[in-house]
Design a protein around this motif. Structure first.
Motif, short mmCIF file in Angstrom:
data_model
loop_
_atom_site.label_atom_id
_atom_site.label_comp_id
_atom_site.label_asym_id
_atom_site.label_seq_id
_atom_site.Cartn_x
_atom_site.Cartn_y
_atom_site.Cartn_z
N ARG A 27 0.88 -1.18 0.00
CA ARG A 27 0.00 0.00 0.00
C ARG A 27 0.91 1.22 0.00
N GLY A 31 -2.44 6.94 1.79
CA GLY A 31 -3.26 6.04 2.61
C GLY A 31 -3.05 6.32 4.08
N ASP A 221 2.38 7.15 0.69
CA ASP A 221 2.68 6.55 2.00
C ASP A 221 4.18 6.25 2.15
#
Ligand SMILES: *Cc1c(COP(=O)(O)O)cnc(C)c1O
Length: 351
Positions: A27, A31, A221
């Motif tokens: 990810r 985020g 991120d």
């Protein structure tokens, strides 16, 4: 001979570990880490709202756009500053109006700002240059909304108040060589929920009901993970910079060199000496000795715009010498820099 770089980020195992964990999670775009950095940063500054961005420049542009600054409006900016401010104002469709600086702090001269205010003025961008917070009380008394540019002053204070908490909104940059970094990145903070909601709306284009222009000015991120580690280290970074500034002050006090303001809230993003001559040949002479120095501002705004009548900005540009200051500078480097600077012709002791 080792070359001492002019600036350098302070990075280590903790940053590497944090980045690697994000990559392994798969990810990697905006985020949880971006959200965590927004929360950590707003609680550090004790402001209610924060939005991460891709850079300080995109942060500046988004604040102007969210404030409704556009065609027919003017924005006052210091002349002695990097071109990012000029670009952000022009991208918003407004006219940039440079104002001259106070030569003691390199920040906006409130008297010159007053002279530059017109019916079209919608905002003032107050830059806290080199780590010294501008005279916000004088600027706020002019009655124009202020955007604080804290790209060089994260964690700095003035009379005990944190930079970034006094204007309508504030922007930060986390570019590689700034006091804390995410490689590239930026942040907007404000106590106005409506303003920051608008910025978050403009920052990303997907899943919107209407199709008015929006951007992709998000942070990832991967970058935010670095920022979370750097924010925890920030206090230590600033303490180290102040210690080095103390060595420099003691070494250069009593010489003809102009010294930075000696203010307890200064964070010394740059250590800038005022010479009594052009800095160009001095920079070349120091480079020969393996010490990289710089003009801290590449080109003043009034010069980019072809304007005359900015005597303090012009002199600051010509005569300012930025010497290395960052937490990884070793004691031996500091001694070498001090010896080289003290041997400059303009650094004789005052008679
Ligand atoms: C670095 C900087 C910016 C621009 O930030 P980026 O992240 O490089 O876009 C804006 N204002 C000031 C005062 C800066 O030092």
């Amino acid at each position: 001979m080792d070359v001492i770089p002019h600036s350098r980020p302070t990075l280590g195992g903790k940053e590497a570990k944090a980045v690697s964990a994000v990559i392994r999670s798969a990810r990697i775009a905006q985020g949880e880490k971006v959200k965590a950095l927004e929360e950590a940063f707003s609680s550090f500054l004790r402001v209610s709202q924060a939005a991460c961005t891709s850079s300080g420049t995109s942060a500046l542009y988004l604040v102007l756009a969210a404030m409704g600054v556009g065609p027919g409006h003017e924005v006052i900016i210091p002349s002695y500053v990097c071109a990012a401010l000029l670009h952000a104002v022009r991208l918003a469709g407004a006219a940039a109006v440079p104002a001259d600086i106070d030569p003691n702090t390199y920040n906006l001269d409130p008297e010159d700002v007053r002279r530059k205010i017109s019916k079209k003025t919608r905002a003032i961008i107050a830059v806290h240059l080199f780590g010294m917070t501008a005279d916000m009380d004088a600027l706020l008394s002019l009655g124009i909304p202020i955007i604080e540019d804290c790209a060089q002053a994260v964690g700095g204070t003035r009379d005990g108040r944190l930079a970034g908490t006094m204007g309508r909104a504030a922007v930060f940059s986390f570019y590689a060589t700034k006091v804390m970094t995410t490689a590239e990145g930026g942040m907007v903070v404000s106590d106005s929920r409506a303003l920051v909601e608008k910025i978050k709306d403009l920052r990303e284009y997907d899943k919107k009901k209407d199709c008015t222009p929006r951007f992709n000015y998000k942070m990832t991120d991967v970058h935010a993970a670095i920022g979370l580690v750097q924010l925890r280290r920030l206090e230590g970074f600033i303490a180290k910079r102040r210690i080095i500034a103390g060595f420099y002050r003691r070494a250069f006090d009593g010489t003809r060199l102009g010294l930075p303001p000696n203010d307890p809230g200064h964070i010394y993003f740059r250590y800038v000496l005022g010479l009594n001559r052009d800095a160009g040949p001095v920079i070349r002479a120091l480079r020969e000795k393996g010490i990289e120095c710089a003009r801290p501002i590449y080109r003043p705004i009034h010069d980019c715009m072809g304007l005359k009548g900015y005597p303090e900005s012009q002199t600051a540009w010509r005569r300012s010498l930025s010497i290395p200051i960052y937490p990884t500078l070793r004691r031996a480097d500091i001694d070498r820099i001090i010896a080289a600077v003290r041997s400059l012709p303009g650094a004789r002791r005052k008679d």
